[in-house]
Motif scaffolding. Sequence first.
Motif, mmCIF file in Angstrom:
data_model
loop_
_atom_site.group_PDB
_atom_site.id
_atom_site.type_symbol
_atom_site.label_atom_id
_atom_site.label_comp_id
_atom_site.label_asym_id
_atom_site.label_seq_id
_atom_site.Cartn_x
_atom_site.Cartn_y
_atom_site.Cartn_z
ATOM 1 N N LEU A 1 0.869 -1.179 0.000
ATOM 2 C CA LEU A 1 0.000 0.000 0.000
ATOM 3 C C LEU A 1 0.901 1.222 0.000
ATOM 4 N N GLU A 2 1.002 1.872 -1.160
ATOM 5 C CA GLU A 2 1.934 2.984 -1.317
ATOM 6 C C GLU A 2 1.218 4.200 -1.908
ATOM 7 N N ASN A 3 1.665 5.388 -1.504
ATOM 8 C CA ASN A 3 1.193 6.606 -2.155
ATOM 9 C C ASN A 3 1.816 6.686 -3.549
ATOM 10 N N ILE A 4 1.013 7.108 -4.525
ATOM 11 C CA ILE A 4 1.541 7.206 -5.888
ATOM 12 C C ILE A 4 1.310 8.615 -6.438
ATOM 13 N N THR A 5 2.145 8.965 -7.408
ATOM 14 C CA THR A 5 2.033 10.230 -8.137
ATOM 15 C C THR A 5 1.868 9.895 -9.616
ATOM 16 N N MET A 6 0.883 10.515 -10.252
ATOM 17 C CA MET A 6 0.660 10.313 -11.681
ATOM 18 C C MET A 6 0.748 11.664 -12.382
ATOM 19 N N THR B 1 -4.127 -2.309 -5.646
ATOM 20 C CA THR B 1 -3.638 -3.682 -5.480
ATOM 21 C C THR B 1 -2.128 -3.598 -5.358
ATOM 22 N N SER B 2 -1.528 -4.602 -4.791
ATOM 23 C CA SER B 2 -0.080 -4.565 -4.598
ATOM 24 C C SER B 2 0.641 -4.679 -5.934
ATOM 25 N N PRO B 3 1.565 -3.769 -6.223
ATOM 26 C CA PRO B 3 2.348 -3.872 -7.462
ATOM 27 C C PRO B 3 3.296 -5.070 -7.457
ATOM 28 N N ILE C 1 -4.558 1.155 -9.429
ATOM 29 C CA ILE C 1 -4.374 2.314 -8.560
ATOM 30 C C ILE C 1 -5.721 2.960 -8.254
ATOM 31 N N ASP C 2 -5.801 3.601 -7.113
ATOM 32 C CA ASP C 2 -6.957 4.399 -6.732
ATOM 33 C C ASP C 2 -6.570 5.853 -6.985
#
Length: 274
Positions: A140-145, A169-171, A183-184
Amino acid sequence: MTLTVAETLMHTTVRLECKLKDGNSSTGTGFFFSFKLDGDQHIPVIITNKHVIENSEIGSFVLTKSDAQGKPLLGQVERVVLNGFENLWIKHPEKDVDLAVFPMAPLFREAEAKGVKFFAPPLQDDLVANEKILSDLSGLENITMIGYPNGIWDEKNNMPIIRKGVTATSPKNDYNGLPIFVIDCACFPGSSGSPVLIFDQGGYMDARGNMNLGGNRIILLGALFAGPQHVAQGEIQTINVPLKQVPISLSKIPNNLGFVVKAEKILDFKKLLV
């Protein structure tokens, strides 16, 4: 003025505009990437989805010029227009991998012959989330798009739009047995091809609960290509993130989820380019 790491990341994407064979137009996102060869040699490319450039007759994108010190000259740009756009891209050989690359070296050489240099900082192949890197993630990680939702951009400065979200979901895992994860994050038309990254500034916690302080962490997890939507009857369908800027029926409701091709599939292109 020296750019921050975040500001440099904002220059790694490019807004792709396509005129299609049916006369319609579309927009999508690409990002600069560099494959490292032996010594100091690199192969610069743009990466996007196959469906972004599919059926495109004419494609164009805007590049920011750089000064003699290699710094960006905001507002000083050159538009590149290319005929036979789809045929200029190398598509991933696997049918289910929605990726394509555009070799940039010829374009850079042509520009330099005219005394023009561009500021197009690439994501490097050492940022790709490999097995070792993934093992240090919590799942569970914060992501930047970074991209151009609905084609929106800072046209004057040739800059993209940043979105934030989390891994849904887990990458580490292949979602439904495919080299993708979920990703959410708000994913809108024009976002196809956006790089999805982990970008931590000043510290982060690894999968074992260890806090790493200082410095930045940048990991390229993959490229957005699709997302699920509800239709009128309540059925959930998975569709490519739309490209055309057309009215959308309210009977289709985005889930604010996105499907991402894993970055490891980008490395498959290296043998096709060398």
